[in-house]
Motif scaffolding. Sequence first.
Motif, PDB file in Angstrom:
ATOM      1  N   LYS A 259     -14.642 -11.181  12.354  1.00  0.00           N
ATOM      2  CA  LYS A 259     -14.346 -12.447  11.685  1.00  0.00           C
ATOM      3  C   LYS A 259     -15.393 -13.510  12.003  1.00  0.00           C
ATOM      4  N   ASP A 260     -15.726 -13.645  13.283  1.00  0.00           N
ATOM      5  CA  ASP A 260     -16.605 -14.733  13.706  1.00  0.00           C
ATOM      6  C   ASP A 260     -18.059 -14.498  13.309  1.00  0.00           C
ATOM      7  N   HIS A 261     -18.543 -13.269  13.446  1.00  0.00           N
ATOM      8  CA  HIS A 261     -19.961 -12.996  13.201  1.00  0.00           C
ATOM      9  C   HIS A 261     -20.245 -12.656  11.737  1.00  0.00           C
ATOM     10  N   LEU A 262     -19.346 -11.925  11.113  1.00  0.00           N
ATOM     11  CA  LEU A 262     -19.558 -11.540   9.718  1.00  0.00           C
ATOM     12  C   LEU A 262     -18.924 -12.519   8.742  1.00  0.00           C
ATOM     13  N   GLY A 263     -18.146 -13.458   9.256  1.00  0.00           N
ATOM     14  CA  GLY A 263     -17.523 -14.464   8.395  1.00  0.00           C
ATOM     15  C   GLY A 263     -16.440 -13.913   7.502  1.00  0.00           C
ATOM     16  N   ILE A 264     -15.714 -12.904   8.015  1.00  0.00           N
ATOM     17  CA  ILE A 264     -14.732 -12.205   7.192  1.00  0.00           C
ATOM     18  C   ILE A 264     -13.363 -12.882   7.239  1.00  0.00           C
ATOM     19  N   THR A 265     -12.805 -13.135   6.083  1.00  0.00           N
ATOM     20  CA  THR A 265     -11.388 -13.435   5.949  1.00  0.00           C
ATOM     21  C   THR A 265     -10.743 -12.209   5.325  1.00  0.00           C
ATOM     22  N   LEU A 266      -9.851 -11.577   6.044  1.00  0.00           N
ATOM     23  CA  LEU A 266      -9.291 -10.319   5.585  1.00  0.00           C
ATOM     24  C   LEU A 266      -8.557 -10.473   4.254  1.00  0.00           C
ATOM     25  N   ILE A 267      -8.826  -9.537   3.356  1.00  0.00           N
ATOM     26  CA  ILE A 267      -8.077  -9.492   2.103  1.00  0.00           C
ATOM     27  C   ILE A 267      -6.639  -9.067   2.394  1.00  0.00           C
ATOM     28  N   HIS A 268      -6.510  -8.107   3.311  1.00  0.00           N
ATOM     29  CA  HIS A 268      -5.201  -7.588   3.689  1.00  0.00           C
ATOM     30  C   HIS A 268      -5.069  -7.661   5.216  1.00  0.00           C
ATOM     31  N   PRO A 269      -4.564  -8.777   5.737  1.00  0.00           N
ATOM     32  CA  PRO A 269      -4.496  -8.964   7.186  1.00  0.00           C
ATOM     33  C   PRO A 269      -3.441  -8.117   7.877  1.00  0.00           C
ATOM     34  N   ASP A 270      -2.557  -7.478   7.102  1.00  0.00           N
ATOM     35  CA  ASP A 270      -1.566  -6.590   7.707  1.00  0.00           C
ATOM     36  C   ASP A 270      -1.170  -5.522   6.688  1.00  0.00           C
ATOM     37  N   TYR A 271      -0.437  -4.521   7.165  1.00  0.00           N
ATOM     38  CA  TYR A 271      -0.084  -3.405   6.282  1.00  0.00           C
ATOM     39  C   TYR A 271       0.867  -3.829   5.173  1.00  0.00           C
ATOM     40  N   ARG A 272       1.638  -4.881   5.373  1.00  0.00           N
ATOM     41  CA  ARG A 272       2.555  -5.337   4.326  1.00  0.00           C
ATOM     42  C   ARG A 272       1.775  -5.833   3.110  1.00  0.00           C
ATOM     43  N   SER A 273       0.741  -6.615   3.355  1.00  0.00           N
ATOM     44  CA  SER A 273      -0.117  -7.067   2.260  1.00  0.00           C
ATOM     45  C   SER A 273      -0.816  -5.894   1.600  1.00  0.00           C
ATOM     46  N   GLY A 274      -1.353  -4.995   2.421  1.00  0.00           N
ATOM     47  CA  GLY A 274      -2.081  -3.853   1.874  1.00  0.00           C
ATOM     48  C   GLY A 274      -1.216  -2.938   1.043  1.00  0.00           C
ATOM     49  N   LEU A 275       0.004  -2.635   1.528  1.00  0.00           N
ATOM     50  CA  LEU A 275       0.888  -1.741   0.783  1.00  0.00           C
ATOM     51  C   LEU A 275       1.336  -2.368  -0.533  1.00  0.00           C
ATOM     52  N   SER A 276       1.603  -3.660  -0.521  1.00  0.00           N
ATOM     53  CA  SER A 276       1.995  -4.328  -1.765  1.00  0.00           C
ATOM     54  C   SER A 276       0.874  -4.250  -2.798  1.00  0.00           C
ATOM     55  N   ALA A 277      -0.365  -4.423  -2.334  1.00  0.00           N
ATOM     56  CA  ALA A 277      -1.495  -4.355  -3.250  1.00  0.00           C
ATOM     57  C   ALA A 277      -1.670  -2.940  -3.800  1.00  0.00           C
ATOM     58  N   ILE A 278      -1.520  -1.932  -2.938  1.00  0.00           N
ATOM     59  CA  ILE A 278      -1.640  -0.540  -3.394  1.00  0.00           C
ATOM     60  C   ILE A 278      -0.611  -0.237  -4.463  1.00  0.00           C
ATOM     61  N   LEU A 279       0.617  -0.685  -4.236  1.00  0.00           N
ATOM     62  CA  LEU A 279       1.678  -0.413  -5.196  1.00  0.00           C
ATOM     63  C   LEU A 279       1.380  -1.071  -6.536  1.00  0.00           C
ATOM     64  N   ARG A 280       0.886  -2.305  -6.488  1.00  0.00           N
ATOM     65  CA  ARG A 280       0.513  -2.974  -7.743  1.00  0.00           C
ATOM     66  C   ARG A 280      -0.593  -2.209  -8.463  1.00  0.00           C
ATOM     67  N   GLU A 281      -1.592  -1.751  -7.709  1.00  0.00           N
ATOM     68  CA  GLU A 281      -2.704  -1.030  -8.324  1.00  0.00           C
ATOM     69  C   GLU A 281      -2.249   0.306  -8.898  1.00  0.00           C
ATOM     70  N   GLU A 282      -1.347   0.990  -8.180  1.00  0.00           N
ATOM     71  CA  GLU A 282      -0.840   2.257  -8.698  1.00  0.00           C
ATOM     72  C   GLU A 282      -0.053   2.035  -9.984  1.00  0.00           C
ATOM     73  N   GLU A 283       0.722   0.964 -10.032  1.00  0.00           N
ATOM     74  CA  GLU A 283       1.504   0.669 -11.228  1.00  0.00           C
ATOM     75  C   GLU A 283       0.606   0.302 -12.396  1.00  0.00           C
ATOM     76  N   ASP A 284      -0.568  -0.308 -12.081  1.00  0.00           N
ATOM     77  CA  ASP A 284      -1.517  -0.684 -13.126  1.00  0.00           C
ATOM     78  C   ASP A 284      -2.443   0.459 -13.502  1.00  0.00           C
ATOM     79  N   GLY A 285      -2.368   1.559 -12.725  1.00  0.00           N
ATOM     80  CA  GLY A 285      -3.260   2.681 -12.983  1.00  0.00           C
ATOM     81  C   GLY A 285      -4.678   2.430 -12.550  1.00  0.00           C
ATOM     82  N   ALA A 286      -4.875   1.489 -11.586  1.00  0.00           N
ATOM     83  CA  ALA A 286      -6.215   1.142 -11.131  1.00  0.00           C
ATOM     84  C   ALA A 286      -6.407   1.632  -9.715  1.00  0.00           C
ATOM     85  N   GLY A 287      -7.637   1.468  -9.235  1.00  0.00           N
ATOM     86  CA  GLY A 287      -7.924   1.768  -7.821  1.00  0.00           C
ATOM     87  C   GLY A 287      -8.667   3.079  -7.638  1.00  0.00           C
ATOM     88  N   TRP A 288      -9.420   3.129  -6.563  1.00  0.00           N
ATOM     89  CA  TRP A 288     -10.201   4.313  -6.203  1.00  0.00           C
ATOM     90  C   TRP A 288      -9.297   5.296  -5.498  1.00  0.00           C
TER      91      TRP A 288
END
Length: 295
Positions: A259-288
């Motif tokens: 965070k400090d050296h690369l200046g990163i603000t996490l897109i998904h700071p925890d698994y709850r955010s990440g799982l919600s995003a995956i589910l949305r992408e799966e429902e939209d048929g998107a994602g790698w």
Amino acid sequence: MHLLIFGHGYSAGFLTPLLVQEGWTVSGTTRGSSDRVRAAGANPLLWPGDEDGVARAIAQADAILASVAPDGDADPVLAAFGPQIAAAKPSWLGYLSTTGVYGDREGGWVDEDSPLEPATRRGKARVAAEAEWQALADKAALPLHIFRLAGIYGPGRGPFRKLRDGTARRIVKPGQVFSRIHAADIAQAVAASLSGKGGPGIYNLCDDDPAPPQDVIEHAARLLDMPVPPEIAIDDAEMTPMALSFYAESKRVRNDRMKDHLGITLIHPDYRSGLSAILREEEDGAGWTSAAPRA
């Protein structure tokens, strides 16, 4: 600017589109089908197979990223192309490693300065590979960036498929915690480094919320509005040696340097955010949804 990625698999599938949008040309090696590499926006190189083509790409690359697991006690990229990489003098050199190099800390915290005490064969091989890359970088005066990745997840690599087909298990080992990282956050961290942020060094790539694996399965089940699988004590669970090895280590990984050296603000700071995003992408048929080996 040209980036050559050795092992253009799952994580690279998120990194390449970011870089292409910024005007980079990306080439990536693959062992088999080139379709997924092309779909991500990279030029595929068959390796093993097209060694001459890979050698030319090394000579032309401004940056080189290695994302290939050790082969026994040796790093396959360095074994095949170490002298060529040293001679090419890329302005940026990266290696994707793993937080498994820290070993078991019984749930305690580690950072980039913690001693390397791997408990598994894979972890020991990664420590050896990191040392090989550092030796090359020191000898050839190359700017090496080592990224130690926590457990990788993302579209196609979440728990939803197993929940839907009834194979998900909530295996419980008291005190067990893992750190994780969504593939999109790996991509933004490496892209930030390639843009000149941070400088050479070692970076842990993980989110803010180390958590027990059974909690992740429970949350995913609730997102799907499905019954939560019952807990199974690890002593009662039939597991392969590979699966058991993941439970041999318990630790929490700090990400302050990322965070400090690369200046990163996490897109998904925890698994709850990440799982919600995956589910949305799966429902939209998107994602790698590559089935390629991790990192």
